[in-house]
Design an enzyme around this catalytic site. Sequence first.
Site, mmCIF file in Angstrom:
data_model
loop_
_atom_site.group_PDB
_atom_site.id
_atom_site.type_symbol
_atom_site.label_atom_id
_atom_site.label_comp_id
_atom_site.label_asym_id
_atom_site.label_seq_id
_atom_site.Cartn_x
_atom_site.Cartn_y
_atom_site.Cartn_z
ATOM 1 N N GLY A 8 0.835 -1.202 0.000
ATOM 2 C CA GLY A 8 0.000 0.000 0.000
ATOM 3 C C GLY A 8 0.867 1.248 0.000
ATOM 4 O O GLY A 8 2.098 1.168 -0.016
ATOM 5 N N PHE A 9 0.194 2.369 0.066
ATOM 6 C CA PHE A 9 0.884 3.660 0.018
ATOM 7 C C PHE A 9 1.889 3.812 1.173
ATOM 8 O O PHE A 9 3.100 3.954 0.949
ATOM 9 C CB PHE A 9 -0.195 4.753 0.018
ATOM 10 C CG PHE A 9 0.231 6.098 0.479
ATOM 11 C CD1 PHE A 9 1.328 6.717 -0.086
ATOM 12 C CD2 PHE A 9 -0.486 6.755 1.483
ATOM 13 C CE1 PHE A 9 1.725 7.985 0.346
ATOM 14 C CE2 PHE A 9 -0.106 8.010 1.913
ATOM 15 C CZ PHE A 9 1.010 8.625 1.351
ATOM 16 N N ILE A 10 1.427 3.698 2.404
ATOM 17 C CA ILE A 10 2.330 3.923 3.544
ATOM 18 C C ILE A 10 3.261 2.718 3.733
ATOM 19 O O ILE A 10 4.462 2.873 3.954
ATOM 20 C CB ILE A 10 1.528 4.221 4.825
ATOM 21 C CG1 ILE A 10 0.679 5.483 4.616
ATOM 22 C CG2 ILE A 10 2.472 4.399 6.038
ATOM 23 C CD1 ILE A 10 -0.293 5.795 5.729
ATOM 24 N N ASN A 52 -2.682 -8.489 -0.054
ATOM 25 C CA ASN A 52 -3.543 -9.214 -1.005
ATOM 26 C C ASN A 52 -3.858 -8.374 -2.244
ATOM 27 O O ASN A 52 -4.655 -8.762 -3.085
ATOM 28 C CB ASN A 52 -4.837 -9.697 -0.329
ATOM 29 C CG ASN A 52 -5.733 -8.532 0.079
ATOM 30 O OD1 ASN A 52 -5.376 -7.371 -0.096
ATOM 31 N ND2 ASN A 52 -6.887 -8.845 0.619
ATOM 32 N N THR A 93 -12.755 -6.724 6.945
ATOM 33 C CA THR A 93 -11.298 -6.671 6.756
ATOM 34 C C THR A 93 -10.625 -6.122 8.000
ATOM 35 O O THR A 93 -9.622 -6.673 8.468
ATOM 36 C CB THR A 93 -10.947 -5.749 5.556
ATOM 37 O OG1 THR A 93 -11.652 -6.222 4.430
ATOM 38 C CG2 THR A 93 -9.463 -5.727 5.278
ATOM 39 N N TYR A 153 -16.254 2.683 9.922
ATOM 40 C CA TYR A 153 -14.787 2.628 9.825
ATOM 41 C C TYR A 153 -14.157 2.983 11.170
ATOM 42 O O TYR A 153 -13.298 2.265 11.694
ATOM 43 C CB TYR A 153 -14.314 3.590 8.723
ATOM 44 C CG TYR A 153 -12.818 3.690 8.624
ATOM 45 C CD1 TYR A 153 -12.049 2.563 8.372
ATOM 46 C CD2 TYR A 153 -12.162 4.907 8.787
ATOM 47 C CE1 TYR A 153 -10.665 2.644 8.280
ATOM 48 C CE2 TYR A 153 -10.789 5.005 8.694
ATOM 49 C CZ TYR A 153 -10.044 3.867 8.439
ATOM 50 O OH TYR A 153 -8.687 3.954 8.372
ATOM 51 N N LYS A 200 -11.999 0.422 13.628
ATOM 52 C CA LYS A 200 -10.646 0.702 14.098
ATOM 53 C C LYS A 200 -10.598 0.803 15.632
ATOM 54 O O LYS A 200 -9.594 0.464 16.260
ATOM 55 C CB LYS A 200 -10.120 1.996 13.450
ATOM 56 C CG LYS A 200 -9.616 1.752 12.052
ATOM 57 C CD LYS A 200 -8.477 0.759 12.099
ATOM 58 C CE LYS A 200 -7.787 0.532 10.800
ATOM 59 N NZ LYS A 200 -6.667 -0.414 10.946
#
Length: 350
Positions: free
Chosen positions: A20-22, A42, A105, A159, A163
């Site tokens: 991913g980005f980070i 994935n 997820t 979301y 988290k």
Amino acid sequence: MEGDTETQNLRSVLITGGAGFIGSHLAEALLERGHQVTVIDNLSTGRFENIAHLTGHPRFRFAIDTITNEVVMDRLVSECDVIFHLAAAVGVELIIKNPVHVIETNILGTHAVLKVANRYRKKVLIASTSEIYGKNNQVPFSEEDDRLLGPTTKARWSYSTSKAVDEFLGLAYHRQMGLPVVIFRLFNTVGPRQTGQYGMVVPRFVQQVLRGEPLTVYGDGQQTRCFCDVQDVVRALIGLAECPQAIGQVFNVGSTEEVTILELAQKVLALADDIQSSRGAREQGSRGEGERIVFVPYAEAYEVGFEDMRRRVPDIRKIRALIGWEPKIPLEETLRRVIGYYAMLEASRR
Ligand code: UDP
């Protein structure tokens, strides 16, 4: 020196969501520091291109798989010293469009990681988010602040809640089982490789300006955010991993340079014009700002009744006091790099 010993102890690193980005920036930084780096991703929101340049590196390996694959995770966790758990479903647009995917997820994924980490007693750093604070307007947000969330009928809050469950679970594993867990709450993070596909504002504005499209400012554009360069963020994450006193704690990681979204749009326009005119490219600045920015109502951009955060600013005193971290890269410099990155991508597609 304690730091050196700790770095030795963290020689081999597993990054979930490392494509991913980070995650991909973190992988790069850790390789530069001499670590062994394994990525599991994935490729649902991550992209192989983000790590393609690392694949020949002798200390780098990757597994294209999901973190809920117990057999694969068991082996990878048993072989590493520390886990950065970044694999997650993120982005406001994705949350609205596919809430089942986001909730499953985030909660099941983190549970899977913690279970295996606990089997081998491995340190885990869990990525959380500023969304945790919800629509609390009392900025800056500090780690012990209350959370203020909307109703369960509004998908956005799933979301934040997913988290929060991750954080509860991580802290519970620490308290009850003695697992070394550190939680970091990322505020808006920006840099090359971030995709605009899931609604993130900076890559969206940059791609819009490069394509000659108007920049879509949602609402009145007076909502504010603080954008932190991904390289500063990565430095914070490594610092937290190397600090034994961070275990069992939660940290905000973000910039404190607050800008309105309208100001951000204006900055992106000005920088893109500046870069393009220095390259002798076509001048867009001749079009008035009114034509280059469009205001889009939230109901149209997201869903009817969408609730946005008016301001979002982190209190970073805690991480500064513990590891001396603070952001160094100014927003303008980051925006220039992001514009350069997307200009290169667009050119390579032509
Ligand atoms: N935003 C916008 N135009 C876009 C995408 C986003 O004005 O094309 C706004 C969005 O409504 C929010 C801010 O930019 O107020 C930051 O959005 P992003 O999704 O990047 O991050 P978050 O809302 O999670 O802070």
